[in-house]
Scaffold this motif. Structure first.
Motif, PDB file in Angstrom:
ATOM      1  N   LYS A   9       0.824  -1.208   0.000  1.00 18.96           N
ATOM      2  CA  LYS A   9       0.000   0.000   0.000  1.00 18.96           C
ATOM      3  C   LYS A   9       0.860   1.260   0.000  1.00 18.96           C
ATOM      4  N   ILE A  13       0.916   4.221  -2.794  1.00 20.74           N
ATOM      5  CA  ILE A  13       0.754   5.645  -2.489  1.00 20.74           C
ATOM      6  C   ILE A  13       1.899   6.463  -3.075  1.00 20.74           C
ATOM      7  N   THR A  17       1.299   8.962  -6.171  1.00 21.22           N
ATOM      8  CA  THR A  17       1.557  10.385  -5.901  1.00 21.22           C
ATOM      9  C   THR A  17       2.599  10.940  -6.870  1.00 21.22           C
ATOM     10  N   ILE A 334      -5.383  10.875  -6.409  1.00 19.20           N
ATOM     11  CA  ILE A 334      -4.527   9.918  -5.689  1.00 19.20           C
ATOM     12  C   ILE A 334      -5.384   8.935  -4.894  1.00 19.20           C
ATOM     13  N   PHE A 338      -5.641   4.973  -5.735  1.00 22.00           N
ATOM     14  CA  PHE A 338      -5.238   4.054  -4.666  1.00 22.00           C
ATOM     15  C   PHE A 338      -6.332   3.010  -4.419  1.00 22.00           C
TER      16      PHE A 338
END
Length: 348
Positions: A9, A13, A17, A334, A338
Motif C-alpha cells: 500500500k 501511495i 503520488t 490519488i 489508490f
C-alpha cells in the motif's frame, strides 16, 4: 521476496503520488486546451443534437451555427466586461493626481489629530509618515522600471502564446463537437473504460461542485460589493467589486483584506457613514459565504475542510496559483487511484 500488505500500500501511495505530480507538471500543460475544448463541446452538444435530429440540419452545419452563437455570446460578455473595467481603470489612472492630493490631505489630518492627542509638536508624525511613504515610492519606482523593461519581451511573448492557445482551444472545441458522439463511443470502448469512467465521474463531480460553488460565491460577492459600492456612490464600483470577489475566491485571503483596512481608514477620517457602509458590505459577504458554501458544496466534494485546506496549500507550493484547483484535484485523483489499485489487487 514477498511484499507485505502495508508495504504494498505504501508503494502504491508513493508511486501514484509521483505519477500524479509528474502528470500535472509535464503532461497537463500539453493537454489542458483540449480538455477545456472537450468540456466546451459537451456544453454545445445538446444544442447541436437538437438541430441535427429535430430540424434535420447537417452535423457540421449545426456545429458551426451553435459554435458561432456560443462564441458571439462569450465574446460579447467578455468585451463588455473588459471595456467596463478598462473604463474604470482609465478613470482611476486619470484621477491619480487628485487621489494623491486627497490622500495626502487625509494623512495630514489624521497625523495632526494623533499629534494633538499625544501632545507632540505639529507635523512630527506627519513628516515621519510622509518621509517613509516617499522612500517606499522611490524604492518601488526604482525597482519597477528595470522589472518592466526586463520582462517586456516575455510578457509580449506570453500574450501571443495565450492568443494562440485560445485559438487552438476554440478550433478544437468545434472539431470535437462535430465528432462528439463518435468520441463518446470510442471512450466507452477503451481499455479499463469502466474503471476510468467511474473514477472520472466521481472526480468531475467533486471538481464541478467545487468550481460551481466558488463561481456562484464569486458572483454573489461581486454582486454585493458592486451594488453596495454603487449605493455608496463609488465611481469604481465594478472594478473594486470584481477585484474583491477575485481575492475572496483565493484561499487564506478573503474580502477582509480590502474591506477591513478601508473601513478603518474611513473611521479614522471621520467618515462614519461610509465606514458603516463598508462594514455592512463586509458582513453581507461573510454571511453569504458562511451560509451558502456548505449548502452548495454539500458532500459532493468528498473532502473534509482540513483536507481541502492542506491540499490547497500543497498545491500552491507545487504549482503556484493553479494549485488552488490542482491541489484538491490531485488529492482526489490519488485517493481514487489508490482505491482502484487496492481493489484490483484484492480481485487477483
Amino acid at each position: 521476496m514477498v511484499v507485505g500488505g502495508r508495504t504494498r500500500k505504501l508503494m502504491y501511495i508513493v508511486g501514484i503520488t509521483a505519477g500524479v505530480y509528474l502528470s500535472f507538471r509535464f503532461l497537463l500543460p500539453l493537454i489542458i486546451p483540449f480538455l477545456i475544448a472537450y468540456m466546451g463541446a459537451g456544453l454545445m452538444a445538446p444544442a447541436v443534437r437538437f438541430l441535427e435530429h429535430k430540424l434535420h440540419f447537417n452535423r457540421g452545419f449545426a456545429t458551426g451555427i451553435v459554435g458561432l452563437f456560443f462564441f458571439i455570446f462569450l465574446g460579447t460578455v467578455g468585451l463588455w466586461l473588459v471595456h467596463k473595467l478598462a473604463e474604470e481603470a482609465g478613470g482611476l489612472i486619470r484621477n491619480l493626481g487628485d487621489l494623491e492630493e486627497f490622500l495626502n490631505t487625509q494623512l495630514r489630518l489624521i497625523c495632526c489629530e494623533a499629534e494633538q492627542n499625544f501632545g507632540l509638536k505639529p507635523d512630527t508624525i506627519y513628516l515621519a509618515a510622509a518621509s517613509g511613504i516617499n522612500q517606499l515610492m522611490h524604492t518601488v519606482e526604482k525597482q519597477a522600471m528595470p522589472l518592466v523593461m526586463n520582462n517586456s519581451l516575455p510578457i509580449v511573448k506570453a500574450l501571443f502564446e495565450g492568443m494562440a492557445v485560445i485559438f487552438i482551444t476554440l478550433i478544437s472545441m468545434l472539431l470535437i463537437c462535430k465528432d462528439y458522439e463518435a468520441l463518446q463511443v470510442k471512450r466507452g470502448n477503451m481499455l479499463f473504460a469502466r474503471e476510468i469512467e467511474g473514477m472520472t465521474r466521481k472526480i468531475m463531480s467533486a471538481i464541478g461542485a467545487y468550481v460551481k460553488t466558488q463561481g456562484i460565491l464569486m458572483l454573489i460577492t461581486a454582486g454585493i460589493c458592486v451594488a453596495g459600492l454603487f449605493v455608496l456612490k463609488n465611481s469604481y464600483a465594478l472594478l473594486i467589486g470584481t477585484a474583491i470577489a477575485v481575492l475572496d475566491a483565493l484561499p487564506f485571503i478573503g474580502v477582509g483584506i480590502v474591506l477591513i483596512p478601508w473601513a478603518i481608514l474611513l473611521g479614522l477620517m471621520g467618515k462614519w457613514k461610509l465606514c458603516v457602509g463598508i462594514l455592512i458590505i463586509f458582513g453581507l459577504c461573510c454571511l453569504s459565504r458562511e451560509f451558502l458554501e456548505p449548502k452548495l458544496m454539500g458532500r459532493q466534494i468528498g473532502m473534509s475542510s482540513l483536507e481541502m485546506i492542506i491540499s490547497m496549500y500543497v498545491g500552491i507550493q507545487l504549482f503556484g496559483l493553479a494549485g488552488v484547483i490542482l491541489g484538491p484535484v490531485g488529492y482526489l485523483l490519488i485517493v481514487e487511484l489508490f482505491h482502484v489499485c487496492c481493489t484490483a489487487n484484492t480481485n487477483i
